[in-house]
Design a protein around this motif. Structure first.
Motif, mmCIF file in Angstrom:
data_model
loop_
_atom_site.group_PDB
_atom_site.id
_atom_site.type_symbol
_atom_site.label_atom_id
_atom_site.label_comp_id
_atom_site.label_asym_id
_atom_site.label_seq_id
_atom_site.Cartn_x
_atom_site.Cartn_y
_atom_site.Cartn_z
ATOM 1 N N VAL A 21 46.723 40.494 37.253
ATOM 2 C CA VAL A 21 48.152 40.543 36.966
ATOM 3 C C VAL A 21 48.694 41.963 37.132
ATOM 4 O O VAL A 21 49.811 42.163 37.594
ATOM 5 N N GLU A 22 47.862 42.936 36.783
ATOM 6 C CA GLU A 22 48.297 44.330 36.862
ATOM 7 C C GLU A 22 47.553 45.036 38.000
ATOM 8 O O GLU A 22 47.394 44.476 39.070
ATOM 9 N N SER A 23 47.074 46.250 37.783
ATOM 10 C CA SER A 23 46.416 47.005 38.845
ATOM 11 C C SER A 23 45.136 46.321 39.306
ATOM 12 O O SER A 23 44.309 45.908 38.480
ATOM 13 N N PRO A 24 44.929 46.195 40.622
ATOM 14 C CA PRO A 24 43.689 45.586 41.121
ATOM 15 C C PRO A 24 42.477 46.488 40.923
ATOM 16 O O PRO A 24 41.347 46.063 41.159
ATOM 17 N N TYR A 25 42.692 47.731 40.495
ATOM 18 C CA TYR A 25 41.581 48.660 40.263
ATOM 19 C C TYR A 25 41.148 48.692 38.798
ATOM 20 O O TYR A 25 40.137 49.294 38.464
ATOM 21 N N ALA A 26 41.940 48.059 37.924
ATOM 22 C CA ALA A 26 41.674 48.127 36.484
ATOM 23 C C ALA A 26 41.039 46.827 35.996
ATOM 24 O O ALA A 26 41.221 45.764 36.600
ATOM 25 N N PRO A 27 40.288 46.886 34.881
ATOM 26 C CA PRO A 27 39.744 45.657 34.290
ATOM 27 C C PRO A 27 40.871 44.728 33.848
ATOM 28 O O PRO A 27 41.951 45.179 33.470
ATOM 29 N N VAL A 28 40.607 43.435 33.894
ATOM 30 C CA VAL A 28 41.604 42.444 33.479
ATOM 31 C C VAL A 28 41.652 42.393 31.954
ATOM 32 O O VAL A 28 40.617 42.282 31.286
ATOM 33 N N ARG A 29 42.860 42.493 31.404
ATOM 34 C CA ARG A 29 43.006 42.483 29.949
ATOM 35 C C ARG A 29 42.882 41.062 29.396
ATOM 36 O O ARG A 29 43.237 40.085 30.082
ATOM 37 N N GLU A 51 38.999 34.450 30.949
ATOM 38 C CA GLU A 51 37.601 34.762 30.645
ATOM 39 C C GLU A 51 37.473 36.073 29.891
ATOM 40 O O GLU A 51 36.596 36.227 29.041
ATOM 41 N N SER A 52 38.332 37.018 30.203
ATOM 42 C CA SER A 52 38.288 38.300 29.519
ATOM 43 C C SER A 52 38.557 38.134 28.026
ATOM 44 O O SER A 52 37.933 38.806 27.193
ATOM 45 N N ALA A 53 39.467 37.221 27.673
ATOM 46 C CA ALA A 53 39.768 36.965 26.264
ATOM 47 C C ALA A 53 38.580 36.320 25.564
ATOM 48 O O ALA A 53 38.263 36.658 24.416
ATOM 49 N N VAL A 54 37.925 35.406 26.266
ATOM 50 C CA VAL A 54 36.743 34.745 25.688
ATOM 51 C C VAL A 54 35.673 35.781 25.374
ATOM 52 O O VAL A 54 35.069 35.787 24.297
ATOM 53 N N SER A 55 35.443 36.680 26.331
ATOM 54 C CA SER A 55 34.429 37.712 26.142
ATOM 55 C C SER A 55 34.811 38.669 25.019
ATOM 56 O O SER A 55 33.966 39.031 24.188
#
Length: 653
Positions: A597-605, A563-567
């Motif tokens: 996939v990475e840090s649970p505190y960071a936005p998903v790339r 979804e992040s890629a779509v946005s």
């Protein structure tokens, strides 16, 4: 005189055994906590300082503008080492190309070990300042050489002389043992290296590296440098800033790569970058724990002061008599400071005992190998100085307060502390409770943050999910047979292959275009190759479209995005959209929920997954929920060992 003060202080401690026990025990507990935190902080801030050249050593990094922000990477292109040596040779004492750390199977005869290692150019051991037990630091110049840590050599060869012996890496590559080095300290970036192998071994197993049509466009390696003795890292860093920019193709310059050297002294504590700037990192955590240690010690001191002044009326007659017989106030203050010093000394002894007892458990919790520095002069200097300061701080208020009593009023029995006498003690109590409340609130905030990270939807199912590292292609060759056998014995529901584990990004692509994209915009998307079963094993949550299909040959040119890629791409109808990835036209067939996939505190790339029917580095297994994990593992291991007997069965949940 001092002997007399100590004798009186000791008698006073024995006279009030219960009070003394509470006072010494409370102060010892605070000192023990402060000591443990101090040992941890010292271990962190002295990371890598065993290397005598640590102020001259750095790691090459680069800033690039991607996804509308400046990102900072360690990865470097293959020609970087030669470029630095050829163009700026006088500024460097050593330039060392290196691989990332690998966990690989080392085999000698019937002995097999899973060890962490790195591949480096010949100057690597010199840069790390290895303490050689046997062999030479320059041995990596041989194309098949490998150096082993002392503990690894002992585990692999026992008492046999390992020099010149041939071992196998992942049962595929043969290496000759040319040196043994003392295990590196655990408080080091390289503390987990069990072996260091020749750079040529690494390059030989990846022929694409030297055959790559655009070697400056691929970032897959690490570069460590040691600047010349007459240079400094900051000045050299400015000189080499445009090395990569000057070598890349014109269309890649939109990423605006800028190199810099990150000093070894900052690797561990100042490792965070935001928009190309170093914004601290782990140093913030170190400061936080250091402040907590000071607060805990402060609470213990306040507790000591309050207990001392609470008994003021019981000591009033003693003060009155001593003043009446000619004692000066300075003598009384010295007496009370002596009592404070004795109490702190006894508390320190108890605190050291508590620390020694707690250290094994503390190491387990903190994932450390901290030993008590009994023979360290700096340590004892700091400890004794802090203890003396604690005694002065803790004994100051009782000394000034108790020594101020007027003997006439005390001896007549008309002594009263006065309406304002209790104000300092009340103020200390308020400070004590304030600090305690701050620590409690801080604990709750951290707990809530951890809860947030733990409870945040990860976008897939982790229940019964195992990942296995695959170090050769035998598992891929027998993939269907292994899967069918494991399904047949009831151990698994399904299994899949992938180029990376579900919790890591191992590869990214920058040459991506889609309808409506600004041609000057630089992007970089995490990209993973997976088999068709990947979605079922992980429990992908499809928002639109479908999964890869074995029945459709066209899916070899298909993509699934999040979804992040779509946005990010601004796609209104993503399914069916054709995008260009490094000159290959791929069709989006599905959109999934964002995966953490990475840090649970960071936005998903923005991320992409493509169909890869070749050998994958990771096998994901969905264990049958109808049986226990212990029973499932007992059924899974023999099957993998049957088809690939040379690989150790190592898994992660």
């Amino acid at each position: 005189m001092l002997r007399n003060y100590l004798k009186i202080a000791w008698r006073n401690l024995l006279k009030g055994k219960g009070y003394s026990l509470i006072n010494i025990g409370g102060l010892a507990s605070g000192m023990a906590v402060a000591l443990l935190i101090g040992l941890w902080v010292w271990d962190e801030v002295t990371f890598d300082r065993h290397n005598p050249n640590y102020d001259k050593i750095g790691r090459l990094m680069q800033n690039q503008v991607m996804n509308n922000e400046t990102q900072t990477w360690q990865s470097m292109p293959y020609p970087m080492g030669d470029a630095l040596r050829n163009e700026y040779g006088s500024d460097f004492k050593r330039v060392v190309m290196a691989s990332w750390d690998f966990v690989e199977t080392i085999t000698y005869g019937e002995q097999r070990l899973s060890k962490t290692g790195k591949y480096m150019e010949p100057e690597g051991p010199g840069l790390l300042d290895l303490d050689m037990i046997a062999g030479d630091k320059k041995a990596l110049a041989a194309p098949d050489a490998i150096l082993l840590s002392a503990s690894t050599a002992e585990s692999l060869f026992g008492k046999e002389n390992p020099i010149g012996k041939a071992i196998k890496i992942n049962n595929a590559q043969t290496a000759s043992v040319q040196g043994i080095y003392k295990d590196l300290p655990t408080s080091s970036e390289f503390g987990k290296l069990n072996y260091i192998a020749s750079w040529r071994i690494y390059i030989n197993r990846m022929p694409w590296v030297e055959q790559h049509q655009n070697p400056w466009g691929n970032n897959s390696f690490l570069v460590y440098v040691q600047v010349a003795d007459n240079s400094n890292i900051e000045s050299v860093s400015k000189k080499i800033a445009d090395v990569r920019y000057n070598h890349i193709a014109e269309d890649e310059r939109r990423f605006r790569p800028r190199l810099f050297i990150h000093p070894m002294e900052k690797w561990h504590v100042r490792d965070a970058f935001k928009n190309g700037k170093n914004v601290g990192g782990f140093i913030n955590t170190i400061w936080l724990f250091g402040i907590i240690g000071v607060f805990v010690l402060l609470l213990a001191c306040i507790n000591f002061m309050n207990l001392s002044t609470a008994r003021s009326e019981r000591r009033a007659r003693e003060v009155g008599i001593r003043k009446a017989t000619g004692s000066l106030r300075s003598q009384l203050m010295t007496q009370f400071f002596t009592e404070s010093l004795l109490t702190v000394f006894l508390s320190l002894i108890l605190a050291l005992l508590l620390v020694q007892l707690a250290l094994p458990l503390f190491n387990t919790v903190a994932d450390k190998v901290i030993s008590f520095p009994w023979k360290s002069v700096p340590f004892w200097t700091i400890v004794l100085s802090v203890s003396f300061f604690t005694a002065i701080v803790a004994g100051s208020y009782p000394a000034f307060y108790l020594s101020s009593f007027q003997p006439v009023k005390v001896l007549k029995g008309t002594f009263k502390a006065g309406r304002y006498a209790a104000i300092p003690r009340k103020a200390l109590v308020i400070v004590q409770f304030t600090v305690s409340i701050i620590l409690i609130i801080g604990t709750l905030v951290v707990f809530r943050q951890i809860q947030y990270a733990r409870d945040r939807p990860v976008g897939y199912s982790r229940d019964g999910l195992l990942t296995l590292n695959v170090r050769n292609d035998k598992t891929h060759q027998h993939f269907k047979a292994i899967k069918d056998e494991l399904k047949g014995n009831g151990a698994i529901v399904d299994m899949s292959e992938a180029d990376a584990p579900p919790t890591s990004v191992w590869s990214t692509y920058g040459g991506i275009s889609w309808p409506g994209k600004d041609p000057s915009q630089a992007v970089d998307f995490p990209t993973t190759g997976v088999s068709e079963e990947y979605a079922a094993v992980l429990g992908w949550q499809f928002k639109q479209g479908r999964n890869f299909s074995k029945q459709l040959a066209s899916d070899s040119l298909a993509l699934v995005i999040n979804e992040s890629a779509v946005s990010f791409m601004g796609l209104k109808n993503p399914v069916g959209t054709v995008i260009d990835v490094d000159g290959t036209r791929l069709t989006i067939i599905g959109v999934i929920s964002n995966m953490i996939v990475e840090s649970p505190y960071a936005p998903v790339r923005p991320s992409m997954w493509y169909l890869n029917r070749q050998h994958g580095s990771i096998v994901n297994i969905k264990v049958n929920p109808a049986i226990s994990m212990q029973e499932a593992l007992a059924r899974i291991e023999p099957v993998f060992s049957k088809y690939d007997p040379e690989q150790l069965f190592e898994y992660k949940f």
